[in-house]
Design a protein around this motif. Sequence first.
Motif, short mmCIF file in Angstrom:
data_model
loop_
_atom_site.label_atom_id
_atom_site.label_comp_id
_atom_site.label_asym_id
_atom_site.label_seq_id
_atom_site.Cartn_x
_atom_site.Cartn_y
_atom_site.Cartn_z
N ILE A 101 0.32 28.34 -13.01
CA ILE A 101 -0.83 27.43 -13.07
C ILE A 101 -1.05 26.52 -12.13
N ARG A 102 -2.33 26.42 -11.85
CA ARG A 102 -2.91 25.75 -10.66
C ARG A 102 -3.77 24.56 -11.18
N ILE A 103 -3.69 23.32 -10.69
CA ILE A 103 -4.42 21.96 -11.19
C ILE A 103 -5.08 21.52 -10.05
N ARG A 104 -6.38 21.10 -10.31
CA ARG A 104 -6.95 20.36 -9.23
C ARG A 104 -7.18 19.10 -9.54
N ALA A 105 -6.60 17.80 -8.95
CA ALA A 105 -6.37 16.60 -9.41
C ALA A 105 -7.14 15.74 -8.36
N ARG A 106 -7.92 14.64 -8.91
CA ARG A 106 -8.42 13.61 -7.91
C ARG A 106 -8.09 12.38 -8.52
N GLU A 107 -8.23 11.47 -7.62
CA GLU A 107 -8.06 9.85 -7.89
C GLU A 107 -6.66 9.73 -8.65
N GLU A 108 -6.94 8.85 -9.44
CA GLU A 108 -5.82 8.26 -10.39
C GLU A 108 -4.69 9.62 -10.64
N LEU A 109 -5.29 10.49 -11.17
CA LEU A 109 -4.45 11.98 -11.63
C LEU A 109 -3.79 12.45 -10.48
N ALA A 110 -4.43 12.62 -9.26
CA ALA A 110 -3.95 12.85 -8.16
C ALA A 110 -2.73 12.14 -7.58
N ILE A 111 -2.94 10.83 -7.69
CA ILE A 111 -1.71 9.95 -7.28
C ILE A 111 -0.67 10.19 -8.38
N ALA A 112 -0.80 10.33 -9.74
CA ALA A 112 0.05 10.49 -10.49
C ALA A 112 1.02 11.73 -10.42
N ILE A 127 0.77 -1.38 0.10
CA ILE A 127 -0.12 0.03 0.03
C ILE A 127 0.81 1.23 -0.06
N VAL A 128 0.52 2.11 -0.87
CA VAL A 128 1.29 3.39 -0.95
C VAL A 128 0.20 4.40 -0.83
N PRO A 129 -0.03 5.06 0.33
CA PRO A 129 -1.15 5.96 0.72
C PRO A 129 -0.74 7.16 -0.05
N ARG A 130 -1.70 7.69 -0.71
CA ARG A 130 -1.81 8.96 -1.36
C ARG A 130 -2.87 9.84 -1.07
N TYR A 131 -3.09 11.06 -1.17
CA TYR A 131 -3.95 11.94 -0.99
C TYR A 131 -5.06 11.77 -2.18
N ALA A 132 -6.32 11.57 -1.82
CA ALA A 132 -7.35 11.46 -2.69
C ALA A 132 -7.45 12.81 -3.67
N ARG A 133 -7.38 13.68 -3.25
CA ARG A 133 -7.39 14.88 -3.86
C ARG A 133 -6.11 16.11 -3.46
N VAL A 134 -5.72 16.65 -4.65
CA VAL A 134 -4.56 17.50 -4.42
C VAL A 134 -4.57 18.61 -5.32
N THR A 135 -4.40 19.87 -4.92
CA THR A 135 -4.26 20.98 -5.72
C THR A 135 -2.80 21.24 -5.93
N VAL A 136 -2.14 21.46 -7.15
CA VAL A 136 -0.90 21.57 -7.58
C VAL A 136 -0.68 22.60 -8.04
N GLU A 137 0.47 23.68 -7.52
CA GLU A 137 0.75 24.64 -8.46
C GLU A 137 2.06 24.64 -8.76
N GLY A 138 2.21 25.47 -10.01
CA GLY A 138 3.49 25.41 -10.66
C GLY A 138 3.47 26.44 -12.08
N TYR A 139 4.28 26.32 -12.71
CA TYR A 139 4.57 26.82 -14.03
C TYR A 139 4.24 25.97 -15.33
N ASP A 140 3.85 26.93 -16.21
CA ASP A 140 3.96 26.32 -17.44
C ASP A 140 5.07 26.45 -18.19
N THR A 141 5.58 25.91 -19.39
CA THR A 141 6.83 26.11 -20.07
C THR A 141 7.09 27.58 -20.31
N LYS A 142 6.55 28.41 -20.28
CA LYS A 142 6.58 29.80 -20.52
C LYS A 142 6.80 30.66 -19.22
N GLY A 143 6.76 29.86 -18.04
CA GLY A 143 6.83 30.62 -16.98
C GLY A 143 5.62 31.33 -16.33
N GLN A 144 4.52 31.00 -16.83
CA GLN A 144 3.12 31.59 -16.28
C GLN A 144 2.74 30.62 -15.33
#
Length: 182
Positions: free
Chosen positions: A139-150, A120-137
């Motif tokens: 970005i914020r992504i809300r992810a859940r389930e499989e995508l949140a684990i990724a 078992i690898v415990p992971r949050y079911a939902r996460v909000t990720v902040e970062g930048y796109d390739t141009k330096g803008q």
Amino acid sequence: MLKTKDILDEKDKRLRLVSEEVTFPMSDEDLKYIDLMVTYLTDSQIEKLAEKYDLRPGMGMAAIQLGIPKRYITIVHEVEEGVFDTYVVINPKIISNSVEKIYVEQGEGCLSVNRDVEGIVPRYARVTVEGYDTKGQKIRIRAREELAIAFQHEIDHLNGILFYDHIDLKNPMKDADRYRAI
Ligand code: NI
């Protein structure tokens, strides 16, 4: 194009490095690698192409898996048969997470780990990720389930962590009832 053999194996010590923050503008070389990573991940999830080019299927990759110790990740998420959402995040950070935790019932996988690892690898079911796109803008992504684990799995790579580091070696199925299986 990238081949499976270009991806570092778990025995490679570089996978244990803590990757460095990226500064903008990004180099042409890094942009080229991002393209290669996205192409690999997409093709690897299309059965015919995966077979043709002998690609091991995966939905996420961090730069360090190609030996590049920089903080960027790519995720290609198949949302329905043959339809992919692509995420490229530079200097990603989890800024909030659910209380609820989940785990992949059949065991988490990694392109750098060419074997099945149970536990078992415990992971949050939902996460909000902040970062930048390739141009330096920003970005914020809300992810859940499989995508949140990724996202959690790939961000771990940037800190030198492999998924099985989270597994209790003495009792791989420990606390199974505390988390939801997906
Ligand atoms: Ni991985």
